[in-house]
Design a protein around this motif. Sequence first.
Motif, PDB file in Angstrom:
ATOM      1  N   ARG A 186      29.382  30.515  10.815  1.00  0.00           N
ATOM      2  CA  ARG A 186      29.981  28.981  11.455  1.00  0.00           C
ATOM      3  C   ARG A 186      28.996  27.919  11.259  1.00  0.00           C
ATOM      4  O   ARG A 186      28.105  28.092  11.393  1.00  0.00           O
ATOM      5  CB  ARG A 186      30.110  29.096  13.263  1.00  0.00           C
ATOM      6  N   VAL A 187      29.999  27.423  10.350  1.00  0.00           N
ATOM      7  CA  VAL A 187      30.101  25.290  10.307  1.00  0.00           C
ATOM      8  C   VAL A 187      30.184  25.010  10.508  1.00  0.00           C
ATOM      9  O   VAL A 187      31.342  24.512  11.536  1.00  0.00           O
ATOM     10  CB  VAL A 187      30.070  25.289   8.692  1.00  0.00           C
ATOM     11  N   THR A 188      29.606  23.597  11.698  1.00  0.00           N
ATOM     12  CA  THR A 188      29.897  22.424  12.321  1.00  0.00           C
ATOM     13  C   THR A 188      30.889  21.861  11.638  1.00  0.00           C
ATOM     14  O   THR A 188      30.757  21.552  10.349  1.00  0.00           O
ATOM     15  CB  THR A 188      28.825  21.794  12.685  1.00  0.00           C
ATOM     16  N   GLU A 189      32.450  21.541  12.704  1.00  0.00           N
ATOM     17  CA  GLU A 189      32.755  20.915  11.756  1.00  0.00           C
ATOM     18  C   GLU A 189      32.024  19.172  11.742  1.00  0.00           C
ATOM     19  O   GLU A 189      31.586  18.904  12.828  1.00  0.00           O
ATOM     20  CB  GLU A 189      34.276  20.930  12.927  1.00  0.00           C
ATOM     21  N   ASN A 190      33.268  18.262  10.760  1.00  0.00           N
ATOM     22  CA  ASN A 190      32.536  16.844  10.475  1.00  0.00           C
ATOM     23  C   ASN A 190      33.508  16.142  10.950  1.00  0.00           C
ATOM     24  O   ASN A 190      33.244  14.823  10.583  1.00  0.00           O
ATOM     25  CB  ASN A 190      31.560  17.375   8.919  1.00  0.00           C
ATOM     26  N   PHE A 191      34.738  16.135  11.314  1.00  0.00           N
ATOM     27  CA  PHE A 191      36.326  15.448  11.197  1.00  0.00           C
ATOM     28  C   PHE A 191      37.263  15.911  12.525  1.00  0.00           C
ATOM     29  O   PHE A 191      36.828  16.751  12.778  1.00  0.00           O
ATOM     30  CB  PHE A 191      36.812  14.879   9.468  1.00  0.00           C
ATOM     31  N   HIS A 192      36.811  14.350  13.224  1.00  0.00           N
ATOM     32  CA  HIS A 192      37.641  14.940  13.906  1.00  0.00           C
ATOM     33  C   HIS A 192      39.365  13.647  14.582  1.00  0.00           C
ATOM     34  O   HIS A 192      38.624  12.877  14.922  1.00  0.00           O
ATOM     35  CB  HIS A 192      37.412  14.336  15.532  1.00  0.00           C
ATOM     36  N   ARG A 193      39.699  14.025  13.489  1.00  0.00           N
ATOM     37  CA  ARG A 193      40.906  12.612  12.895  1.00  0.00           C
ATOM     38  C   ARG A 193      40.778  11.466  12.877  1.00  0.00           C
ATOM     39  O   ARG A 193      40.784  11.247  14.240  1.00  0.00           O
ATOM     40  CB  ARG A 193      42.433  12.858  14.165  1.00  0.00           C
ATOM     41  N   PRO A 194      39.719  10.664  12.349  1.00  0.00           N
ATOM     42  CA  PRO A 194      39.093  10.067  12.516  1.00  0.00           C
ATOM     43  C   PRO A 194      40.087   7.764  12.348  1.00  0.00           C
ATOM     44  O   PRO A 194      39.906   7.336  12.576  1.00  0.00           O
ATOM     45  CB  PRO A 194      37.765   9.392  11.337  1.00  0.00           C
ATOM     46  N   TYR A 195      41.082   8.739  11.617  1.00  0.00           N
ATOM     47  CA  TYR A 195      41.729   7.523  11.770  1.00  0.00           C
ATOM     48  C   TYR A 195      43.162   7.789  12.809  1.00  0.00           C
ATOM     49  O   TYR A 195      44.268   6.757  12.131  1.00  0.00           O
ATOM     50  CB  TYR A 195      43.060   7.932  10.465  1.00  0.00           C
ATOM     51  N   PHE A 196      42.971   8.493  13.588  1.00  0.00           N
ATOM     52  CA  PHE A 196      43.645   8.105  15.186  1.00  0.00           C
ATOM     53  C   PHE A 196      42.489   7.246  16.265  1.00  0.00           C
ATOM     54  O   PHE A 196      42.565   6.996  16.988  1.00  0.00           O
ATOM     55  CB  PHE A 196      43.950   9.788  15.653  1.00  0.00           C
ATOM     56  N   SER A 197      41.425   6.447  15.423  1.00  0.00           N
ATOM     57  CA  SER A 197      40.211   5.968  16.152  1.00  0.00           C
ATOM     58  C   SER A 197      40.978   4.838  16.806  1.00  0.00           C
ATOM     59  O   SER A 197      41.767   3.958  16.177  1.00  0.00           O
ATOM     60  CB  SER A 197      39.214   5.945  15.502  1.00  0.00           C
ATOM     61  N   LYS A 198      41.017   4.445  18.242  1.00  0.00           N
ATOM     62  CA  LYS A 198      41.459   2.675  17.892  1.00  0.00           C
ATOM     63  C   LYS A 198      40.871   1.710  18.202  1.00  0.00           C
ATOM     64  O   LYS A 198      40.787   0.201  18.778  1.00  0.00           O
ATOM     65  CB  LYS A 198      41.985   2.853  19.584  1.00  0.00           C
ATOM     66  N   ASN A 199      38.453   2.404  18.201  1.00  0.00           N
ATOM     67  CA  ASN A 199      37.997   1.165  17.732  1.00  0.00           C
ATOM     68  C   ASN A 199      37.117   1.960  16.498  1.00  0.00           C
ATOM     69  O   ASN A 199      36.572   2.850  16.669  1.00  0.00           O
ATOM     70  CB  ASN A 199      37.478   0.758  19.005  1.00  0.00           C
ATOM     71  N   ILE A 200      35.981   1.057  16.316  1.00  0.00           N
ATOM     72  CA  ILE A 200      35.261   1.757  15.168  1.00  0.00           C
ATOM     73  C   ILE A 200      33.620   2.389  15.771  1.00  0.00           C
ATOM     74  O   ILE A 200      33.511   3.839  15.442  1.00  0.00           O
ATOM     75  CB  ILE A 200      34.369   0.009  14.286  1.00  0.00           C
ATOM     76  N   LYS A 201      33.689   2.341  16.955  1.00  0.00           N
ATOM     77  CA  LYS A 201      32.713   2.916  17.258  1.00  0.00           C
ATOM     78  C   LYS A 201      33.182   4.755  18.107  1.00  0.00           C
ATOM     79  O   LYS A 201      32.670   5.657  17.576  1.00  0.00           O
ATOM     80  CB  LYS A 201      32.438   2.718  19.311  1.00  0.00           C
ATOM     81  N   GLU A 202      34.378   4.123  18.045  1.00  0.00           N
ATOM     82  CA  GLU A 202      34.949   5.875  18.270  1.00  0.00           C
ATOM     83  C   GLU A 202      35.812   5.985  17.148  1.00  0.00           C
ATOM     84  O   GLU A 202      35.065   7.138  16.673  1.00  0.00           O
ATOM     85  CB  GLU A 202      36.671   5.884  18.966  1.00  0.00           C
ATOM     86  N   TYR A 203      35.266   5.556  16.319  1.00  0.00           N
ATOM     87  CA  TYR A 203      35.784   6.130  15.149  1.00  0.00           C
ATOM     88  C   TYR A 203      34.661   6.939  14.415  1.00  0.00           C
ATOM     89  O   TYR A 203      34.661   8.128  13.459  1.00  0.00           O
ATOM     90  CB  TYR A 203      35.800   4.647  14.076  1.00  0.00           C
ATOM     91  N   TRP A 204      33.648   5.929  14.221  1.00  0.00           N
ATOM     92  CA  TRP A 204      31.840   7.230  13.730  1.00  0.00           C
ATOM     93  C   TRP A 204      31.551   8.074  15.005  1.00  0.00           C
ATOM     94  O   TRP A 204      30.529   8.891  14.131  1.00  0.00           O
ATOM     95  CB  TRP A 204      31.046   5.957  13.857  1.00  0.00           C
ATOM     96  N   ASN A 205      32.489   8.414  15.633  1.00  0.00           N
ATOM     97  CA  ASN A 205      31.909   9.946  16.757  1.00  0.00           C
ATOM     98  C   ASN A 205      33.556  10.775  15.945  1.00  0.00           C
ATOM     99  O   ASN A 205      33.196  11.672  16.662  1.00  0.00           O
ATOM    100  CB  ASN A 205      32.792   9.241  18.687  1.00  0.00           C
ATOM    101  N   ARG A 206      34.035  10.150  14.907  1.00  0.00           N
ATOM    102  CA  ARG A 206      34.798  11.339  14.439  1.00  0.00           C
ATOM    103  C   ARG A 206      35.120  11.792  13.617  1.00  0.00           C
ATOM    104  O   ARG A 206      35.176  12.309  12.658  1.00  0.00           O
ATOM    105  CB  ARG A 206      36.637  10.945  14.942  1.00  0.00           C
ATOM    106  N   TRP A 207      33.532  10.091  12.655  1.00  0.00           N
ATOM    107  CA  TRP A 207      33.059  11.273  11.435  1.00  0.00           C
ATOM    108  C   TRP A 207      32.828  11.354  10.873  1.00  0.00           C
ATOM    109  O   TRP A 207      31.684  10.510  11.532  1.00  0.00           O
ATOM    110  CB  TRP A 207      34.052   9.149  10.323  1.00  0.00           C
ATOM    111  N   HIS A 208      31.815  11.854   9.872  1.00  0.00           N
ATOM    112  CA  HIS A 208      31.193  12.342   9.064  1.00  0.00           C
ATOM    113  C   HIS A 208      29.922  12.704  10.640  1.00  0.00           C
ATOM    114  O   HIS A 208      29.342  12.181  10.735  1.00  0.00           O
ATOM    115  CB  HIS A 208      30.231  11.594   8.416  1.00  0.00           C
ATOM    116  N   MET A 209      30.645  13.339  11.298  1.00  0.00           N
ATOM    117  CA  MET A 209      30.064  13.400  12.762  1.00  0.00           C
ATOM    118  C   MET A 209      28.482  13.901  13.219  1.00  0.00           C
ATOM    119  O   MET A 209      27.799  13.325  13.253  1.00  0.00           O
ATOM    120  CB  MET A 209      30.731  15.017  14.333  1.00  0.00           C
ATOM    121  N   THR A 210      28.369  15.096  11.549  1.00  0.00           N
ATOM    122  CA  THR A 210      26.935  15.769  11.927  1.00  0.00           C
ATOM    123  C   THR A 210      25.811  14.248  11.734  1.00  0.00           C
ATOM    124  O   THR A 210      24.264  14.223  11.709  1.00  0.00           O
ATOM    125  CB  THR A 210      26.923  16.342  11.152  1.00  0.00           C
ATOM    126  N   MET A 211      26.519  13.529  10.576  1.00  0.00           N
ATOM    127  CA  MET A 211      25.218  12.766  10.084  1.00  0.00           C
ATOM    128  C   MET A 211      25.287  11.612  10.964  1.00  0.00           C
ATOM    129  O   MET A 211      23.907  11.187  11.898  1.00  0.00           O
ATOM    130  CB  MET A 211      26.180  11.497   8.972  1.00  0.00           C
TER     131      MET A 211
END
Length: 531
Positions: free
Chosen positions: A286-311
Amino acid sequence: MLFTSYEFLFFVLITCVLYYIIPKKWQWMLLLLASYVFYFLAGASFLPYIFVTTVSTYLVARKITSLQQSTSLYVKEHKEELSREEKKEYKAKAKKKQWHWLLFCLLFNLGILAVVKYTNFAISNVNAVLTVFGSKTTLSFVDLVLPLGISFYTFQSMGYIIDVYRGKYEAEKNPLRFALFVSFFPQLVQGPISRFDDLAQSLYKEHAFEFAKISLGLQRVLWGYFKKMVIADRMLIAVNELIQNPDQYKGAYVFAGMLFYALELYADFTGGIDITIGIAEILGIRVTENFHRPYFSKNIKEYWNRWHMTMGSWFTDYIFYPISVCQPMLKFSRFSRAHFGEFIGKRMPVYLSSFVVWFTTGIWHGASWNFIVWGLGNFVVIMISQELEPLYRRFHEKFPKAEGAFAFKVFRVVRTILLMSSLRMFDCYRNVPLTFRMFGSMFTTWNWKVIFDGSMLKLGLDAKDYIILFAGMLLMLTVSLIQRSGSVRGKIRTLSVPVRTILWYGLFLVVLLFGAYGVGYDASQFIYNQF
C-alpha cells in the motif's frame, strides 16, 4: 528506464513473477535487489548518493533511538534517587545530544541535495551580481551529476529521521529493510513521499498471490498509462509549440497554452502516480494516495490539500509547524504584538512560516528563479485569501443561498483552476520577465479569433487529436465525479464479467491505438522526474 518503455514493463514483469515464485520470507529482499538494479540501470553514478543517504540516516537514527532508550532506562532505574528537577535536567541534556545528531544528519543529507541541485544556480546568481558591478571575472560552472529522484528519497529519509527524533517510532534495526524503504523503485522517480510507519505496514510483509489484488493493480496501471500516453504526451506537443515560440504565440494562445499545460500536468503527474500505486498493489504493498480530485477545489488552499498531498503534508509537518512554534518565532511574535499591535503580531508567525514553506516549495521544484517566484506567488494568493476571509463571511451572511448554489460552486472551481494555471506559467516559460510579458499579452493582444478559426490546428495537433483529448478529458472528469461516492474500480467489480472485460479491454485498446507514440511522437519522460 522510462515508465513508458518496454524495458520498464519487462523489468516489472520479471520482478512480479519472481516475487510470487520465491519463498515469501525473501520477497522484501527481492524488492531491495530490484530497486537497486533499477537505480543502477538509471545511472550507475547515482548509486553512491542514495547509498550514502541510506547509511548515514540509518546510523544516526539508530544512535538517536539508543540515546532515547538509555535515557529512559537510566531515569527508570534511578527514579527514587533523582529529584524532579534532576530528571528534567538529565532528559534535557539527553535530548540535546539527540538534537545534535539529528542536526548533523539533516545538514549532511540536505547539504548533498543542495550541492548537486543548487550549486550552479548559486554560481549563476553570483555571476549576475559580479556583472552588475562591472566585474569581468566570473565563476565557472561545475559539472555535477543530479541523481534520479534525489529530492524524493532525501525528503523521505529526512522525514523518517525527524520522526525517530520525535519518538514517533523506534529506528529500524535492519539496515537492508531501511534501504528498501528509501529505494523502493515504483515511488523512487516521482513519489509519493511516504512515511515509514505507513509504508512499512505492507512493505515487509509476506504476500500471497491473489488474482483479485493483482487485477486491481493492473487496472490502476492501465489507467495511469491512459492518462500519460493518450492525454499528457499528446497535449505536450501543442504545449511545447506554444512555449518554445513566445514571440509567435501571444494573447489567446497564451490563455489556451496555460489551460493545455494544466491538463497535461494533471494527466502526466497523476498518471505516473497511478502507475506507481498500481505496481505496488500488484506486489501487495500500500502506497499513500497523492491526489484527491484537485481540480474540484474551490480555493488554492483547498487545492494544495488535494494536490501532491504527501509533499504538502511533508512541508507542513517538518517545516511549517516547527518554525511557527519555535522559541525564536514565539519571541518575535511577542515583540511584534508589543510594537506593532495585536493585529500584526499574531499574524507574523503564520506569515513568516508560510513564506519559508512556499520559498522552499518553489526551490524544491527547480533551481531557478521562475520556481521561486511561482512558490511565492502561491504564498501571496493564499495570504490574501486568508485576510479576505471576513469579507467572504459577510458575503455569505448576506447571500446565504450562494454557498450551496451549483453556479457559485462552478464559479469557485473555475476561478481556482484559472489562478493555478496562471501561476504555472512560471513553470511553462521558465523565465520570470518573459512569463509576466506573456501573461500581460492576454490583455493587450486581442486575437481571440484564433481559438475558433483553425489556428489551433497548426500547433502539431489535428482535429482527430483534439477529439481524442476532449474525449479523454471527459472520461477523466466522469471518473472523478464517480469517485466522489467511492472507488470506480470497486463499482466496476460489481458489474458482470462480460461488461468488466469490455471496459478494461476497451481501455487497453484505447491506449494501444491512441497512445502518443510512433512516427512523429516520442513517449515523454514524466514531468516530475526532473525534481
